[in-house]
Design a protein around this motif. Structure first.
Motif, PDB file in Angstrom:
ATOM      1  N   PHE A 167       2.959   1.131 -10.980  1.00 18.11           N
ATOM      2  CA  PHE A 167       3.909   0.546 -11.783  1.00 18.11           C
ATOM      3  C   PHE A 167       4.202  -1.233 -11.412  1.00 18.11           C
ATOM      4  O   PHE A 167       4.230  -2.002 -12.332  1.00 18.11           O
ATOM      5  CB  PHE A 167       5.185   1.201 -11.442  1.00 18.11           C
ATOM      6  CG  PHE A 167       6.420   0.739 -12.064  1.00 18.11           C
ATOM      7  CD1 PHE A 167       6.493   0.782 -13.435  1.00 18.11           C
ATOM      8  CD2 PHE A 167       7.289   0.087 -11.664  1.00 18.11           C
ATOM      9  CE1 PHE A 167       7.635   0.639 -14.144  1.00 18.11           C
ATOM     10  CE2 PHE A 167       8.523  -0.138 -11.882  1.00 18.11           C
ATOM     11  CZ  PHE A 167       8.502   0.141 -13.495  1.00 18.11           C
ATOM     12  N   GLY A 168       4.251  -1.241 -10.252  1.00 16.80           N
ATOM     13  CA  GLY A 168       4.530  -2.926  -9.787  1.00 16.80           C
ATOM     14  C   GLY A 168       3.307  -3.662  -9.944  1.00 16.80           C
ATOM     15  O   GLY A 168       3.538  -4.996  -9.866  1.00 16.80           O
ATOM     16  N   HIS A 224      -3.923 -10.080 -12.286  1.00 13.41           N
ATOM     17  CA  HIS A 224      -2.648 -10.146 -12.668  1.00 13.41           C
ATOM     18  C   HIS A 224      -1.863 -11.074 -11.772  1.00 13.41           C
ATOM     19  O   HIS A 224      -1.912 -10.764 -10.557  1.00 13.41           O
ATOM     20  CB  HIS A 224      -1.951  -8.574 -12.824  1.00 13.41           C
ATOM     21  CG  HIS A 224      -2.381  -8.010 -13.605  1.00 13.41           C
ATOM     22  ND1 HIS A 224      -2.576  -6.409 -13.489  1.00 13.41           N
ATOM     23  CD2 HIS A 224      -3.036  -7.966 -14.898  1.00 13.41           C
ATOM     24  CE1 HIS A 224      -3.241  -5.980 -14.360  1.00 13.41           C
ATOM     25  NE2 HIS A 224      -3.510  -6.913 -15.341  1.00 13.41           N
ATOM     26  N   VAL A 225      -1.331 -12.091 -12.319  1.00 10.32           N
ATOM     27  CA  VAL A 225      -0.660 -13.027 -11.337  1.00 10.32           C
ATOM     28  C   VAL A 225       0.850 -12.765 -11.024  1.00 10.32           C
ATOM     29  O   VAL A 225       1.358 -12.268 -10.010  1.00 10.32           O
ATOM     30  CB  VAL A 225      -0.803 -14.437 -11.642  1.00 10.32           C
ATOM     31  CG1 VAL A 225      -0.318 -15.419 -10.732  1.00 10.32           C
ATOM     32  CG2 VAL A 225      -2.356 -14.519 -11.972  1.00 10.32           C
ATOM     33  N   VAL A 226       1.462 -12.612 -12.279  1.00  8.37           N
ATOM     34  CA  VAL A 226       3.007 -12.416 -12.163  1.00  8.37           C
ATOM     35  C   VAL A 226       3.192 -10.875 -12.487  1.00  8.37           C
ATOM     36  O   VAL A 226       3.643 -10.300 -13.437  1.00  8.37           O
ATOM     37  CB  VAL A 226       3.584 -13.278 -13.173  1.00  8.37           C
ATOM     38  CG1 VAL A 226       5.223 -13.164 -12.840  1.00  8.37           C
ATOM     39  CG2 VAL A 226       3.244 -14.485 -13.252  1.00  8.37           C
ATOM     40  N   THR A 227       2.942 -10.260 -11.238  1.00  6.09           N
ATOM     41  CA  THR A 227       3.376  -8.683 -11.404  1.00  6.09           C
ATOM     42  C   THR A 227       4.660  -8.402 -10.494  1.00  6.09           C
ATOM     43  O   THR A 227       5.410  -9.277 -10.025  1.00  6.09           O
ATOM     44  CB  THR A 227       2.463  -7.746 -10.711  1.00  6.09           C
ATOM     45  OG1 THR A 227       2.236  -8.101  -9.371  1.00  6.09           O
ATOM     46  CG2 THR A 227       0.984  -8.083 -11.485  1.00  6.09           C
ATOM     47  N   LEU A 228       5.420  -7.333 -10.916  1.00  7.44           N
ATOM     48  CA  LEU A 228       6.559  -7.136 -10.075  1.00  7.44           C
ATOM     49  C   LEU A 228       6.151  -6.981  -8.504  1.00  7.44           C
ATOM     50  O   LEU A 228       7.122  -7.450  -7.701  1.00  7.44           O
ATOM     51  CB  LEU A 228       7.050  -5.570 -10.410  1.00  7.44           C
ATOM     52  CG  LEU A 228       7.828  -5.445 -11.676  1.00  7.44           C
ATOM     53  CD1 LEU A 228       8.384  -4.043 -11.726  1.00  7.44           C
ATOM     54  CD2 LEU A 228       9.138  -6.293 -11.549  1.00  7.44           C
ATOM     55  N   ALA A 229       4.999  -6.585  -8.268  1.00 13.06           N
ATOM     56  CA  ALA A 229       4.780  -6.496  -7.066  1.00 13.06           C
ATOM     57  C   ALA A 229       4.388  -8.009  -6.371  1.00 13.06           C
ATOM     58  O   ALA A 229       5.058  -8.084  -5.166  1.00 13.06           O
ATOM     59  CB  ALA A 229       3.250  -5.765  -6.611  1.00 13.06           C
ATOM     60  N   SER A 230       4.072  -8.910  -7.087  1.00  8.73           N
ATOM     61  CA  SER A 230       4.036 -10.310  -6.428  1.00  8.73           C
ATOM     62  C   SER A 230       5.093 -10.787  -6.455  1.00  8.73           C
ATOM     63  O   SER A 230       5.659 -11.475  -5.439  1.00  8.73           O
ATOM     64  CB  SER A 230       2.762 -11.179  -7.234  1.00  8.73           C
ATOM     65  OG  SER A 230       3.093 -11.288  -8.676  1.00  8.73           O
ATOM     66  N   ASP A 285       0.839  -1.202  -0.084  1.00  8.03           N
ATOM     67  CA  ASP A 285      -0.014   0.059   0.015  1.00  8.03           C
ATOM     68  C   ASP A 285       0.863   1.362  -0.131  1.00  8.03           C
ATOM     69  O   ASP A 285       0.456   2.050  -0.774  1.00  8.03           O
ATOM     70  CB  ASP A 285      -0.814  -0.144   1.187  1.00  8.03           C
ATOM     71  CG  ASP A 285      -2.067  -0.861   1.150  1.00  8.03           C
ATOM     72  OD1 ASP A 285      -2.200  -1.307  -0.149  1.00  8.03           O
ATOM     73  OD2 ASP A 285      -2.716  -1.514   2.314  1.00  8.03           O
ATOM     74  N   GLU A 286       1.864   1.340   0.695  1.00  9.09           N
ATOM     75  CA  GLU A 286       2.974   2.388   0.947  1.00  9.09           C
ATOM     76  C   GLU A 286       3.668   2.423  -0.495  1.00  9.09           C
ATOM     77  O   GLU A 286       3.594   3.557  -0.879  1.00  9.09           O
ATOM     78  CB  GLU A 286       3.828   2.049   1.912  1.00  9.09           C
ATOM     79  CG  GLU A 286       4.880   3.243   2.044  1.00  9.09           C
ATOM     80  CD  GLU A 286       4.489   4.524   2.249  1.00  9.09           C
ATOM     81  OE1 GLU A 286       3.540   4.601   3.155  1.00  9.09           O
ATOM     82  OE2 GLU A 286       4.912   5.476   1.510  1.00  9.09           O
ATOM     83  N   ILE A 287       3.965   1.394  -1.250  1.00  4.77           N
ATOM     84  CA  ILE A 287       4.800   1.563  -2.375  1.00  4.77           C
ATOM     85  C   ILE A 287       3.942   2.093  -3.373  1.00  4.77           C
ATOM     86  O   ILE A 287       4.323   2.739  -4.161  1.00  4.77           O
ATOM     87  CB  ILE A 287       5.339   0.104  -2.533  1.00  4.77           C
ATOM     88  CG1 ILE A 287       6.349  -0.406  -1.552  1.00  4.77           C
ATOM     89  CG2 ILE A 287       6.114   0.045  -4.060  1.00  4.77           C
ATOM     90  CD1 ILE A 287       6.721  -1.877  -1.667  1.00  4.77           C
ATOM     91  N   ARG A 288       2.606   1.625  -3.301  1.00  2.00           N
ATOM     92  CA  ARG A 288       1.634   1.981  -4.541  1.00  2.00           C
ATOM     93  C   ARG A 288       1.586   3.490  -4.482  1.00  2.00           C
ATOM     94  O   ARG A 288       1.258   4.094  -5.723  1.00  2.00           O
ATOM     95  CB  ARG A 288       0.409   1.248  -4.302  1.00  2.00           C
ATOM     96  CG  ARG A 288       0.482  -0.018  -4.851  1.00  2.00           C
ATOM     97  CD  ARG A 288      -0.896  -0.552  -4.881  1.00  2.00           C
ATOM     98  NE  ARG A 288      -0.930  -1.937  -5.413  1.00  2.00           N
ATOM     99  CZ  ARG A 288      -1.271  -3.071  -4.749  1.00  2.00           C
ATOM    100  NH1 ARG A 288      -1.749  -2.831  -3.588  1.00  2.00           N
ATOM    101  NH2 ARG A 288      -1.236  -4.151  -5.156  1.00  2.00           N
ATOM    102  N   HIS A 289       1.636   4.159  -3.540  1.00  2.00           N
ATOM    103  CA  HIS A 289       1.555   5.747  -3.387  1.00  2.00           C
ATOM    104  C   HIS A 289       2.821   6.324  -4.413  1.00  2.00           C
ATOM    105  O   HIS A 289       3.906   5.887  -4.035  1.00  2.00           O
ATOM    106  CB  HIS A 289       2.179   6.407  -2.037  1.00  2.00           C
ATOM    107  CG  HIS A 289       0.679   6.211  -1.147  1.00  2.00           C
ATOM    108  ND1 HIS A 289      -0.319   7.047  -1.398  1.00  2.00           N
ATOM    109  CD2 HIS A 289       0.387   5.539  -0.169  1.00  2.00           C
ATOM    110  CE1 HIS A 289      -1.068   6.703  -0.443  1.00  2.00           C
ATOM    111  NE2 HIS A 289      -0.597   5.630   0.350  1.00  2.00           N
ATOM    112  N   GLY A 290       2.450   7.125  -5.464  1.00  2.00           N
ATOM    113  CA  GLY A 290       3.140   7.498  -6.320  1.00  2.00           C
ATOM    114  C   GLY A 290       3.952   6.602  -7.340  1.00  2.00           C
ATOM    115  O   GLY A 290       4.603   7.107  -8.311  1.00  2.00           O
ATOM    116  N   SER A 291       3.320   5.288  -7.521  1.00  2.00           N
ATOM    117  CA  SER A 291       4.136   4.562  -8.314  1.00  2.00           C
ATOM    118  C   SER A 291       3.102   4.355  -9.449  1.00  2.00           C
ATOM    119  O   SER A 291       3.380   3.512 -10.504  1.00  2.00           O
ATOM    120  CB  SER A 291       4.466   3.112  -7.778  1.00  2.00           C
ATOM    121  OG  SER A 291       3.184   2.294  -7.735  1.00  2.00           O
ATOM    122  N   SER A 292       2.118   5.070  -9.745  1.00  2.00           N
ATOM    123  CA  SER A 292       1.101   4.748 -10.755  1.00  2.00           C
ATOM    124  C   SER A 292       0.813   3.280 -11.100  1.00  2.00           C
ATOM    125  O   SER A 292       0.858   2.856 -12.162  1.00  2.00           O
ATOM    126  CB  SER A 292       1.454   5.577 -12.126  1.00  2.00           C
ATOM    127  OG  SER A 292       2.570   6.239 -12.134  1.00  2.00           O
TER     128      SER A 292
END
Ligand code: PFF
Length: 532
Positions: A475-476, A498-504, A466-473
């Motif tokens: 991306f992950g 999405h299963v294989v995302t940068l975030a996962s 949730d923190e990383i998503r701020h400002g990342s549009s």
């Protein structure tokens, strides 16, 4: 704890932050250590293993540190205080294990280590995860103490190169000069003092007009000097032998030991495991993109390490030297290499200046960790914290500096030596080596291990994301295949689950792969696990 969060300084924007964090990462580790461990571990194959460690473990852990810092807007201790639960089963289990290990050692009459572990176990019970942040502050203090001694030698060599005194016909002559220089307490302690002063002056000025301003000036200078050195090195006759050694992988030279060396170095080089990146992340605005900032910092750090090899190996081979000279590669072999090159004194000056700049931007990040703790948690004024702890680090570093000269041979201080032998067993290593070993082999890997475990299992990857998503549009959150194919913004490639995302992928690395890899590396380094 003071409540200064409202008036907390921030980076002026993404670039200021990226250059400062890259400045922390790029240091003696890239230019002094990376080339010589590549030389000792057989060249190109080691470089590939190192790149893999950076991508799979280094980058994910760096994102954790940035997220922890930015979310809490606090120093490492404050960050863990803000997020750690009141009681944690995992922390209690670790505390119990340490207590038992201490009791076990006492049974075997290892009084010193036994008592130390019992004390540590009790501290873990009392403070839990907050100790991970505290360990970072201690690591910042101890690393800067010995780091600034080597940086001081570099400063001395800049001076000597400018005065035309670094002109040696043989490695033996260079060695005799180096020993004479580092054994001279006035030079060694004096240069160490000037280096710590420079760090204090920059940290004293604060985030924007101190650390960010100087990083923005020094990092481009560093890049330009590096480019000039590479061009000089590659245009020497016979330079291609060095390039071949550096870039041709020979996997027969890789063993478990070299993989773990690469992993340990990835941590040191990216300034991970001690909260430096938590601290820098804490001055970052929530609108900035953490994913892409991390990629930039990791990319710049790796680029400079690779470039350092390209500046050093071709010149070393061209002048007929061996690449496996160890820690002396930079201080002993290079001055001899420059001796054989036209305008050698000028190139030597540029090289040591490069090393000094790299060390300075890392040194300030180490002092900033300690300073931020006293400002955020103890309510000190920044000026006071920077000066007091700069002074304390100078004193500890001065002990390190003389510990590698002959006046401090510990075995000469017979009484003290006898006591230390009784309490801790063998104490043959110098104070310098002891601090280096304590921080590089213990505090950083343990810090990295616990930061991954904390983010993955205690704070939770969901909250961190949730923190990383701020400002990342998001991306992950783009499907990895769409991202690689350049279809990131195409809605039909980007819809659905999405299963294989940068975030996962990041979540999996942080929960499983980083902790296990770092634990194995740690057990191997301290000798509890033998891998060949
Ligand atoms: N990354 C620095 C180097 O490669 O020299 C060393 C370092 C700086 C380690 C800051 C840790 C740190 F917090």
């Amino acid at each position: 704890m003071s409540n200064q969060i409202a008036s907390r300084e921030q980076w002026s924007g993404a670039w200021g932050f990226i250059l400062a964090a890259a400045g922390s990462a790029i240091g003696l580790g890239n230019i002094w250590k990376f080339p010589y461990i590549v030389g000792e571990n057989g060249g190109g194959a080691f470089v590939l293993v190192y790149l893999l460690c950076i991508a799979v473990i280094g980058a994910p852990v760096m994102i954790c540190e940035f997220a922890l810092g930015r979310h809490t807007q606090r120093d490492p201790v404050g960050a863990f205080k803000a997020l750690a639960p009141k009681t944690s089963v995992l922390a209690h289990l670790v505390g119990l294990a340490v207590l038992l290990a201490g009791a076990f050692l006492l049974l075997f009459r290892c009084w010193g280590w036994g008592a130390l572990l019992i004390g540590l176990g009790l501290l873990i019970f009392r403070h839990g995860w907050v100790l991970v942040g505290a360990m970072g502050v201690v690591a910042g203090f101890t690393i800067l103490a010995f780091y600034s001694v080597v940086a001081g030698w570099t400063l001395g060599y800049v001076w000597k190169a400018a005065a035309g005194q670094l002109d040696f016909a043989s490695v033996e002559a260079a060695k005799a000069h180096f020993v004479q220089f580092t054994f001279n307490p006035y030079w060694a302690v004096g240069c160490h003092f000037v280096f710590v002063m420079l760090c204090v002056l920059i940290v004293y000025k604060g985030i924007k007009s101190g650390i960010e301003r100087w990083s923005k000036i020094l990092m481009p200078v560093l890049l330009l000097i590096m480019l000039a050195l590479i061009i000089r090195s590659l245009t020497l006759p016979g330079a291609m032998d060095g390039v071949r050694f550096y870039l041709t992988p020979d996997f027969s030279k890789i063993n478990a030991g070299s993989v773990l060396t690469a992993l340990g170095h990835a941590f040191f080089s990216l300034s991970l495991g001690m909260g430096a990146m938590i601290t820098y992340g804490s001055y970052l605005d929530r609108k900035e993109n953490l994913f892409s900032s991390t990629l930039s910092v990791v990319g710049l750090d790796t680029l400079i390490a690779l470039m350092a090899g390209l500046a050093i190996f071709p010149a070393v081979f061209a002048q007929g030297f061996q690449p496996d000279a160890g820690p002396g590669l930079v201080f002993l072999v290079l001055p001899t290499v420059f001796h054989q090159i036209p305008l050698g004194a000028f190139w030597a000056f540029l090289f040591f200046l490069l090393l000094l700049i790299a060390a300075l931007t890392s040194g300030i990040s180490l002092l900033e960790v300690v300073t931020a703790y006293f400002v955020d948690e103890r309510g000190w004024k920044r000026h006071r914290a920077a000066v007091v702890f700069g002074g304390a680090i100078f004193l500890l570093g001065a002990l390190c500096a003389v510990s590698v000269t002959d006046i401090s041979d510990w075995t000469r201080l017979e009484k003290l030596h006898a006591v230390l032998l009784k309490v801790f067993g063998s104490t043959k290593a110098s104070f310098f080596d002891t601090l280096d070993n304590l921080s590089s082999n213990w505090l950083l890997p343990l810090g990295g291990l616990f930061i991954s475990l904390f983010t993955g299992w205690i704070w939770g990857t969901k909250h961190a994301l949730d923190e990383i998503r701020h400002g990342s549009s998001n991306f992950g959150d783009v499907h990895l295949i769409s991202l690689l194919a350049g279809l990131k913004d195409d809605p039909s490639h980007n819809a659905g689950v999405h299963v294989v995302t940068l975030a996962s992928l990041w979540g999996i690395f942080i929960r499983f792969i980083s902790p296990v890899a770092v634990l194995i590396a740690f057990l191997h380094t301290i000798g509890w696990l033998k891998l060949t």
